[in-house]
Design an enzyme around this catalytic site. Sequence first.
Site, PDB file in Angstrom:
ATOM      1  CB  CYS A 204       0.089   1.963   4.047  1.00 56.44           C
ATOM      2  SG  CYS A 204      -1.636   1.496   3.844  1.00 56.44           S
TER       3      CYS A 204
ATOM      4  CB  CYS B  84      -0.914  -0.033   1.225  1.00 64.71           C
ATOM      5  SG  CYS B  84      -1.822   1.502   1.519  1.00 64.71           S
TER       6      CYS B  84
END
Length: 403
Positions: free
Chosen positions: A330, A327
């Site tokens: 993230c 991600c």
Amino acid sequence: MMMRRMKIIQQLSFCMLAVFACFNAVAQNNTTNEVLPYKDVDGYMIIRANVGGTEGDFLLDSRGKVAVTEQAAAVRGMKSDGKGNNYPRKGFEVVGNATAIGFFVGKTVYAKEISTRIIKSNALLEKLKVDGVLGFAAFANAVVTINTKAKTISLSTPYKPAYMKLINRDDVELSQKEGLIIQTIINGQPIKAIADFYEDQPLILSSTDAKLVNGTTPTVKLAGISVSNLKVAKDNTAYTVVGKSILNQGVISFDIGRGKYYFQAFNQGEESSAPAATKETLAMVPGKVNSIDREYFLKNVYDYKSSKEWKTIGDKPVVIDFWATWCGPCMRMMPVMEELAAKYKDQVIFYKVNVDKEGELRQVFEANAIPLVIFGSLKDGASREIGADTKEKVEARIQLLLK
């Protein structure tokens, strides 16, 4: 003049060989090696693995696939495509295929996702109380070493363990239909044989290979090492089968990616490898974003099994960052979360949860869209922010926690 050139060429060749040998020695010394214990139940090897975000016991199978039982699949939220197919080993019925999100064995073998068969439970799996089977395709990016004397399985990357000697090696291939196929030498002839770690018979000769023996006790070599006391049986099979008793005569390594396996007698250096430590206790560092698992979450953050309503455990509000290595947002937020953890060190506790590894937490908190941050207060339950990809968003929620 010609003699001088030949001498120079020989010197250069010697230097190249010396450089290669030196490089190879350095590479082998840089190998990381993780040693994991396995349970031996009636000769079957059972190891711990995290498949689909949930840890469980799995049966190691040299002829099998990565597979979970229907019950284990349901626990992990894995949905079958309903397409059954053949399984390499008799007695196993495939009811469908699925993708397990997150796959870990120890700290060495990891995949974001792995193709998995869903199988019906059978008498063997129920007897062993396992969630499924791990075939060697799962270890394509690591070298697997089995030591039955120490009851350990070693996972090493990128090369074999240093104690396994280069001279003691031969070819191996991973067949989709048959599993591990190793090259053996029987009565001086190279033979391809299935390595079957469920088979009690030491050596089962195919009808073709039986002609090499002609009723006599054969001489058998694995990776150049003579193997003794192998009782011989015969069967009308396409391949000769080498049974699990070979594991009682030495240490064996499988480097699937390079198509090689190694075999040598016990006590050739493998005893220097320390056994795996017991599960380490998670140490929480104030002012840091601490990585936590399901067990820690239930005991120290919120026991969602006992209460449907969020109740923060402890005397400080919490911030939990649900993330994954794949991600991008993230990963970009990680340093920001660390900065905020340091800023609010004495007021808020910061945690992070890897959604690939912690499947139960992912399901309970519906963390399928990430980044997701949960803010657990001491009095007013918890709130969530999907797409928490800026410092401003997260800090605004932290300020609400502290009011």
